[in-house]
Design an enzyme around this catalytic site. Structure first.
Site, PDB file in Angstrom:
ATOM      1  N   PRO A  17       0.772  -1.210   0.000  1.00  0.00           N
ATOM      2  CG  PRO A  17       0.006  -0.974   2.185  1.00  0.00           C
ATOM      3  CD  PRO A  17       0.737  -1.919   1.274  1.00  0.00           C
ATOM      4  CB  ILE A  18       0.940   4.289  -1.888  1.00  0.00           C
ATOM      5  CG1 ILE A  18       2.046   3.557  -2.665  1.00  0.00           C
ATOM      6  CG2 ILE A  18       1.202   5.790  -1.807  1.00  0.00           C
ATOM      7  CD1 ILE A  18       2.249   4.010  -4.074  1.00  0.00           C
TER       8      ILE A  18
END
Lengths: 72, 72, 72, 72, 72, 72
Positions: free
Chosen positions: C2-3
């Protein structure tokens, strides 16, 4: 500019999206004293389990409310 | 605040979304020493061809891997 | 992925930023069952008049509170 | 870094998404003189009523154009 | 559209920001086959302790590297 | 929700930021028929070389305009 990104709960009608785009563009242009043609709005929708407050998603809150109603 | 936007690959289950919302809210509230009720999380999902590293999307990488498996 | 993009009130110390980056990365990796090396976090800070709830900025609320204290 | 978020109108093909991810990654890496492996791109799509200019959504503009064509 | 938000490490020169804005706009317009006048780019900068990979900020990595160099 | 992120050119006064936060919150709450207490706004500012249209930054456009004025 301004470029405005609005995060909304999924499920708004086309009419609601058009109405909020129009209203927020007007409000931003007047408040910032800029040409409304410079105002761009992006709407990003999130499902009930893609938004949480205090670690509890809207989906969980809906279920808890429904469960609560079932008991009364 | 804090307002946290999490970009995830599409396809997570409701359970996974609820678990990560809960865990990240807890972690942020403790680390920043703020009331967890002030922590809001937005999850935005991206398809396999909507996330790339070094210009190559996850979709392309999956295809290349499958093609590579087909040859072994 | 994830970002993760974290919007925080301006003024956190380096130590606080490092602590929350570490804690949230750990929490996200464990909850999503992904390699922590895939977790990237961006922190964006906002001044007291760059975050509002119900149309009232934190700066306005601080002033109102200080004015209130001055009267007691 | 860089982490790049591209907001696009919904409806692009997989091929178009792959092509723009590749082209923008190359351009960013060269212009910033960084390793292309550090370049991550997220694509977020918006429907015709989720993007507006001057308070008018693309959906409304399309309808007005079609109505205009119907009269000629 | 497209509206592109580029997250960069703080410290780029004016020249670098102009060069990457020009290069990425060109690349996006060509790849998506759209008029370059529709391409808007926002640059958001992050300090060394406002970007982390695997929970470790760039600031921490720089310090570790400098400490490592001091020992050799 | 809604959570609204407004990207503005840097340089607005405190008064302007407060006015636009108030106006946009009111407009969004009314248009979406939601309690204004659920409306949160984040303002992110960008310098003249951190916003571009068609690959040309505001900074470049200002310089070109000033150069043009100097010739007349």
């Amino acid at each position: 500019m301004p470029i405005i990104e609005m995060h909304l709960m999924a499920g708004r009608t086309v009419e609601q999206k058009r109405r909020v785009a129009h209203a927020v563009s007007q409000a931003a242009a007047q408040a910032l004293d800029v040409d409304i043609n410079t105002v761009r709005i992006l709407i990003t929708e999130h499902g009930v389990d893609e938004f949480s407050v205090a670690g509890v998603t809207v989906g969980e809150r809906n279920e808890a409310r429904q469960a609560g109603n079932a008991l009364t």
